[in-house]
Scaffold this active site. Structure first.
Site, PDB file in Angstrom:
ATOM      1  N   ARG A 149      37.036  46.325  -0.019  1.00 15.78           N
ATOM      2  CA  ARG A 149      36.899  44.875  -0.074  1.00 15.78           C
ATOM      3  C   ARG A 149      36.425  44.451  -1.464  1.00 15.78           C
ATOM      4  NH1 ARG A 149      33.071  44.006   5.079  1.00 15.78           N
ATOM      5  NH2 ARG A 149      32.391  46.070   4.384  1.00 15.78           N
ATOM      6  N   LYS A 159      29.240  44.759  -0.109  1.00  7.34           N
ATOM      7  CA  LYS A 159      28.243  45.627   0.503  1.00  7.34           C
ATOM      8  C   LYS A 159      26.970  45.707  -0.329  1.00  7.34           C
ATOM      9  CE  LYS A 159      28.239  47.493   3.745  1.00  7.34           C
ATOM     10  NZ  LYS A 159      27.679  46.935   5.013  1.00  7.34           N
ATOM     11  N   TYR A 173      26.007  41.225   1.206  1.00  9.76           N
ATOM     12  CA  TYR A 173      25.305  41.754   2.376  1.00  9.76           C
ATOM     13  C   TYR A 173      24.225  42.718   1.891  1.00  9.76           C
ATOM     14  CZ  TYR A 173      29.021  40.022   5.465  1.00  9.76           C
ATOM     15  OH  TYR A 173      29.903  39.234   6.155  1.00  9.76           O
ATOM     16  N   HIS A 220      21.219  43.837   4.461  1.00 10.14           N
ATOM     17  CA  HIS A 220      20.743  44.596   5.623  1.00 10.14           C
ATOM     18  C   HIS A 220      19.503  45.425   5.255  1.00 10.14           C
ATOM     19  CE1 HIS A 220      24.252  43.421   7.938  1.00 10.14           C
ATOM     20  NE2 HIS A 220      25.044  43.846   6.982  1.00 10.14           N
ATOM     21  N   GLU A 241      23.961  37.952   5.435  1.00 13.38           N
ATOM     22  CA  GLU A 241      23.718  38.052   6.873  1.00 13.38           C
ATOM     23  C   GLU A 241      22.556  37.206   7.378  1.00 13.38           C
ATOM     24  OE1 GLU A 241      21.236  41.421   5.096  1.00 13.38           O
ATOM     25  OE2 GLU A 241      23.219  40.555   4.744  1.00 13.38           O
ATOM     26  N   ASP A 258      23.788  40.733  28.169  1.00 15.67           N
ATOM     27  CA  ASP A 258      23.095  39.915  27.173  1.00 15.67           C
ATOM     28  C   ASP A 258      21.808  39.387  27.793  1.00 15.67           C
ATOM     29  OD1 ASP A 258      24.094  38.507  24.355  1.00 15.67           O
ATOM     30  OD2 ASP A 258      22.570  37.334  25.408  1.00 15.67           O
ATOM     31  N   ARG A 318      24.369  32.219  27.559  1.00 15.16           N
ATOM     32  CA  ARG A 318      25.471  32.903  26.899  1.00 15.16           C
ATOM     33  C   ARG A 318      26.344  33.639  27.905  1.00 15.16           C
ATOM     34  NH1 ARG A 318      29.374  32.372  23.770  1.00 15.16           N
ATOM     35  NH2 ARG A 318      30.258  34.326  23.006  1.00 15.16           N
ATOM     36  N   SER A 348      20.618  41.529  30.575  1.00 19.69           N
ATOM     37  CA  SER A 348      20.297  42.783  29.891  1.00 19.69           C
ATOM     38  C   SER A 348      18.840  43.177  30.095  1.00 19.69           C
ATOM     39  CB  SER A 348      20.596  42.652  28.393  1.00 19.69           C
ATOM     40  OG  SER A 348      20.379  43.888  27.745  1.00 19.69           O
ATOM     41  N   ALA A 364      25.863  47.847  15.478  1.00 16.65           N
ATOM     42  CA  ALA A 364      24.551  47.466  14.951  1.00 16.65           C
ATOM     43  C   ALA A 364      23.999  48.463  13.941  1.00 16.65           C
ATOM     44  CB  ALA A 364      23.559  47.293  16.109  1.00 16.65           C
ATOM     45  N   ILE A 365      24.785  49.461  13.556  1.00 15.03           N
ATOM     46  CA  ILE A 365      24.273  50.527  12.696  1.00 15.03           C
ATOM     47  C   ILE A 365      23.827  50.012  11.328  1.00 15.03           C
ATOM     48  CG2 ILE A 365      26.528  51.198  11.752  1.00 15.03           C
ATOM     49  CD1 ILE A 365      23.637  53.566  12.836  1.00 15.03           C
ATOM     50  N   ASP A 366      24.419  48.916  10.830  1.00 17.20           N
ATOM     51  CA  ASP A 366      23.959  48.334   9.566  1.00 17.20           C
ATOM     52  C   ASP A 366      22.482  47.963   9.624  1.00 17.20           C
ATOM     53  OD1 ASP A 366      26.059  48.358   7.689  1.00 17.20           O
ATOM     54  OD2 ASP A 366      27.054  46.700   8.702  1.00 17.20           O
ATOM     55  N   VAL A 422      30.014  53.982  11.720  1.00 17.93           N
ATOM     56  CA  VAL A 422      30.371  53.681  10.338  1.00 17.93           C
ATOM     57  C   VAL A 422      29.707  52.366   9.916  1.00 17.93           C
ATOM     58  CG1 VAL A 422      32.265  53.169   8.753  1.00 17.93           C
ATOM     59  CG2 VAL A 422      32.526  54.953  10.492  1.00 17.93           C
ATOM     60  N   ASN A 438      30.302  50.425   7.343  1.00 17.91           N
ATOM     61  CA  ASN A 438      31.167  49.375   6.776  1.00 17.91           C
ATOM     62  C   ASN A 438      32.518  49.388   7.483  1.00 17.91           C
ATOM     63  OD1 ASN A 438      31.730  51.871   5.488  1.00 17.91           O
ATOM     64  ND2 ASN A 438      32.631  50.857   3.716  1.00 17.91           N
ATOM     65  N   MET A 439      32.475  49.191   8.794  1.00 18.94           N
ATOM     66  CA  MET A 439      33.688  49.215   9.609  1.00 18.94           C
ATOM     67  C   MET A 439      34.789  48.309   9.056  1.00 18.94           C
ATOM     68  SD  MET A 439      32.330  49.333  13.549  1.00 18.94           S
ATOM     69  CE  MET A 439      33.982  49.073  14.205  1.00 18.94           C
TER      70      MET A 439
END
Length: 372
Positions: free
Chosen positions: A15, A75, A94, A96, A118, A198, A203, A220, A268-270, A298, A300-301
């Protein structure tokens, strides 16, 4: 303003911070834009396309960082990039930071003004610069999850859509926000059975109406998560707390209850991931198996579909880039409280409360930062 766009250097990240169309808008307003050589060639935007709209081509990243007053990326900056930042320079990308103390430490030391996509908000309590990539990651989560379920990828050999006489696969989505809703849309389109969990009952009602009751919804709680994932073929983790580390909703013990060869895709790994067993992976080596479950984590999917992602991201970021370039970050933030929420670090101080809390550091308000 002098705006610099370096080539992204994260693993398999194609990107780019600005498209030629975005650059055209900026140069027509009198701003100078520097694009690193071949920054977007891999996604069909050659240097010539940038030069045609008034951009200057820089030979390397060092030249971009040295000259730019504002650096626009995609990124989070890597160590070599952080070393090139300096006091008074604006970084817009971004970040994070809540799950990345080394990066935060480096940015604090740089003295730069660091604005995170973000955490920029909007009038509807949304995250407009995160939403496009959440849409991409949500849609991709089911796509890659279905691939990982194939036996040769380590999966159980399950076809999510099933067949006549054979039950469809079960997809469980944790979090009904932008990414989770997109995941449910694609999973349902493939013919899978879908459950969304959730914490927000309003929602869940929206999701029920959106899908006409074809998606099961659950409030949830730990008990509900535990029961739901035990029968899941694909678990998608899409929880988000703006600026903060993701809550660990899935314990190792819960994961053990999943059938061998089932798959976890942790969007949510970021922000650190929502499963106890999640750890960051790359496009080079996207998966690993733990407790018999294939993990795809990953960070940066959307980089895998870089052209689509770049176009979608620039649609969202360009108005903010224009405001920052036209007014400077201080005046732009005084005029727009939602942009001000994007300020994470300035002049060696953390300015976002969720980031400060996650890193156990003092927090200086944006109003204080503006006077520094």
């Amino acid at each position: 303003m002098k705006i610099g766009v370096p080539t992204e250097v994260k693993n398999h990240e194609y990107r780019v911070g600005l498209t030629p169309g975005a650059v055209r808008e900026l140069t027509s307003e009198g701003h100078k834009v520097l694009i690193q050589h071949d920054a977007a060639a891999a996604i069909g935007f050659p240097d010539a396309a940038y030069e045609a709209v008034g951009a200057h081509i820089a030979p390397d990243a060092a030249s971009v960082f040295a000259e730019a007053e504002m650096v626009v990326k995609v990124k989070e900056p890597q160590p070599d990039e952080i070393a090139r930042l300096h006091r008074g320079q604006v970084l817009f990308t971004y970040l994070h930071l809540a799950a990345d103390r080394p990066q935060a430490t480096g940015l604090i030391a740089s003295g730069a003004t660091c604005i995170a996509y973000e955490t920029v908000t909007d009038a509807h309590a949304g995250l407009p610069l995160l939403a496009p990539m959440s849409e991409v990651a949500g849609r991709m989560s089911v796509q890659v999850g279905a691939h990982c379920l194939e036996r040769e990828q380590g999966g159980a050999g399950v076809l999510l859509g099933g067949l006549p006489g054979v039950p469809a696969g079960q997809v469980v989505v944790l979090g009904g926000g932008v990414a989770g809703t997109q995941a449910a849309t694609v999973a349902l389109g493939l013919g899978a059975r879908v459950t969304v969990l959730d914490r927000s009952l309003p929602r869940l009602r929206e999701i029920d109406r959106l899908f006409g009751g074809r998606v099961a919804t659950l409030s949830s709680t730990s008990e509900a998560i535990e029961k739901a994932i035990a029968g899941a073929d694909l678990l998608v983790g899409s929880v988000l707390i703006a600026g903060a580390a993701a809550p660990k909703l899935v314990s190792r013990a819960m994961l053990r209850s999943m059938r061998p060869g089932s798959v976890l895709v942790d969007i949510a790994i970021d922000q650190g991931g929502c499963c106890e067993t999640s750890r960051p992976t790359t496009h080079d080596a996207p998966t690993y198996i733990e407790e018999g479950v294939v993990h795809y984590c990953v960070t940066n999917m959307p980089g895998a579909v870089a052209r689509t992602s770049t176009l979608a991201l620039c649609n969202a970021t360009l108005p903010f880039v224009r405001a920052l370039a036209e007014w400077g970050w201080r005046d732009a933030m005084q005029a727009d409280q939602h942009l001000a929420c994007g300020l994470n670090i300035h002049a060696g101080r953390v300015t976002h409360p969720a980031v400060a809390a996650a890193l156990d550091l003092p927090c200086y308000g944006v109003d204080q930062a503006i006077t520094l």
